[in-house]
Design a protein around this motif. Sequence first.
Motif, PDB file in Angstrom:
ATOM      1  N   SER A  56       0.843  -1.194   0.000  1.00 21.16           N
ATOM      2  CA  SER A  56       0.000   0.000   0.000  1.00 21.16           C
ATOM      3  C   SER A  56       0.880   1.247   0.000  1.00 21.16           C
ATOM      4  N   VAL A  57       0.412   2.276  -0.685  1.00 21.99           N
ATOM      5  CA  VAL A  57       1.222   3.479  -0.894  1.00 21.99           C
ATOM      6  C   VAL A  57       0.448   4.718  -0.463  1.00 21.99           C
ATOM      7  N   LYS A  58       1.153   5.638   0.126  1.00 28.27           N
ATOM      8  CA  LYS A  58       0.592   6.943   0.466  1.00 28.27           C
ATOM      9  C   LYS A  58       1.423   7.990  -0.270  1.00 28.27           C
ATOM     10  N   TYR A  59       0.739   9.011  -0.792  1.00 24.50           N
ATOM     11  CA  TYR A  59       1.397  10.065  -1.548  1.00 24.50           C
ATOM     12  C   TYR A  59       1.104  11.442  -0.950  1.00 24.50           C
ATOM     13  N   ALA A  60       2.074  12.324  -1.060  1.00 27.09           N
ATOM     14  CA  ALA A  60       1.834  13.716  -0.744  1.00 27.09           C
ATOM     15  C   ALA A  60       0.929  14.307  -1.816  1.00 27.09           C
ATOM     16  N   ASP A  61       0.126  15.291  -1.423  1.00 27.57           N
ATOM     17  CA  ASP A  61      -0.794  15.908  -2.375  1.00 27.57           C
ATOM     18  C   ASP A  61      -0.059  16.501  -3.578  1.00 27.57           C
ATOM     19  N   SER A  62       1.146  16.983  -3.343  1.00 27.37           N
ATOM     20  CA  SER A  62       1.895  17.655  -4.406  1.00 27.37           C
ATOM     21  C   SER A  62       2.310  16.712  -5.532  1.00 27.37           C
ATOM     22  N   VAL A  63       2.301  15.401  -5.274  1.00 30.89           N
ATOM     23  CA  VAL A  63       2.738  14.449  -6.293  1.00 30.89           C
ATOM     24  C   VAL A  63       1.665  13.430  -6.655  1.00 30.89           C
ATOM     25  N   LYS A  64       0.566  13.448  -5.929  1.00 28.14           N
ATOM     26  CA  LYS A  64      -0.496  12.480  -6.175  1.00 28.14           C
ATOM     27  C   LYS A  64      -0.958  12.573  -7.621  1.00 28.14           C
ATOM     28  N   ASP A  65      -1.217  11.457  -8.236  1.00 27.13           N
ATOM     29  CA  ASP A  65      -1.664  11.337  -9.635  1.00 27.13           C
ATOM     30  C   ASP A  65      -0.548  11.595 -10.640  1.00 27.13           C
ATOM     31  N   ARG A  66       0.656  11.937 -10.182  1.00 31.33           N
ATOM     32  CA  ARG A  66       1.797  12.100 -11.091  1.00 31.33           C
ATOM     33  C   ARG A  66       2.905  11.093 -10.803  1.00 31.33           C
ATOM     34  N   PHE A  67       3.088  10.770  -9.523  1.00 34.54           N
ATOM     35  CA  PHE A  67       4.147   9.851  -9.121  1.00 34.54           C
ATOM     36  C   PHE A  67       3.546   8.501  -8.759  1.00 34.54           C
ATOM     37  N   THR A  68       4.297   7.437  -9.041  1.00 30.28           N
ATOM     38  CA  THR A  68       3.882   6.085  -8.671  1.00 30.28           C
ATOM     39  C   THR A  68       5.044   5.387  -7.971  1.00 30.28           C
ATOM     40  N   LEU A  69       4.787   4.922  -6.760  1.00 26.58           N
ATOM     41  CA  LEU A  69       5.800   4.214  -5.979  1.00 26.58           C
ATOM     42  C   LEU A  69       5.445   2.733  -5.951  1.00 26.58           C
ATOM     43  N   SER A  70       6.423   1.891  -6.248  1.00 22.19           N
ATOM     44  CA  SER A  70       6.201   0.454  -6.246  1.00 22.19           C
ATOM     45  C   SER A  70       7.421  -0.236  -5.644  1.00 22.19           C
ATOM     46  N   ARG A  71       7.264  -1.524  -5.365  1.00 25.28           N
ATOM     47  CA  ARG A  71       8.386  -2.273  -4.804  1.00 25.28           C
ATOM     48  C   ARG A  71       8.465  -3.649  -5.443  1.00 25.28           C
ATOM     49  N   ASP A  72       9.697  -4.098  -5.590  1.00 22.46           N
ATOM     50  CA  ASP A  72       9.994  -5.426  -6.111  1.00 22.46           C
ATOM     51  C   ASP A  72      10.721  -6.165  -4.994  1.00 22.46           C
ATOM     52  N   ASN A  73       9.991  -6.981  -4.262  1.00 20.84           N
ATOM     53  CA  ASN A  73      10.595  -7.635  -3.097  1.00 20.84           C
ATOM     54  C   ASN A  73      11.700  -8.608  -3.504  1.00 20.84           C
ATOM     55  N   GLY A  74      11.542  -9.253  -4.650  1.00 19.05           N
ATOM     56  CA  GLY A  74      12.587 -10.174  -5.095  1.00 19.05           C
ATOM     57  C   GLY A  74      13.880  -9.455  -5.435  1.00 19.05           C
TER      58      GLY A  74
END
Length: 124
Positions: A56-74
């Motif tokens: 699950s990801v939380k974004y600051a309002d200043s970047v919401k809808d422009r930035f995407t944070l993801s993770r690759d656990n492997g």
Amino acid sequence: ELYPVESGGGSVQAGGTMTVSCKVDEWDFRSVCLAWFRQAPGKAREGVAAIDTDGSVKYADSVKDRFTLSRDNGGKTAYLQMNSLKSEDTAMYYCAADRPFSCTYRDAGQYSYWGQGTQVTVSS
């Protein structure tokens, strides 16, 4: 201890896209919360986004809808994809890692482990 290592910064024109990465060579990477912060010259550090162990990801309002944070656990890596970049996104971007009480970008004090930072410059 955790040792976040950022990569992928550089220069881009306004409206462009850039992805920065954060690798944490930790055997139990899945249990680590990762967050991105940024600091522009003369300005206070600003939280950008945080990704929890469940993805699950939380974004600051200043970047919401422009930035995407993801993770690759492997691959033990988190990726911050930044679209529609603006000149005001220019900053040093830092990755923080820890196992905090709350996985959030709002409180930098919860993170004990920080990378060296990667510069993102957006030209208009």
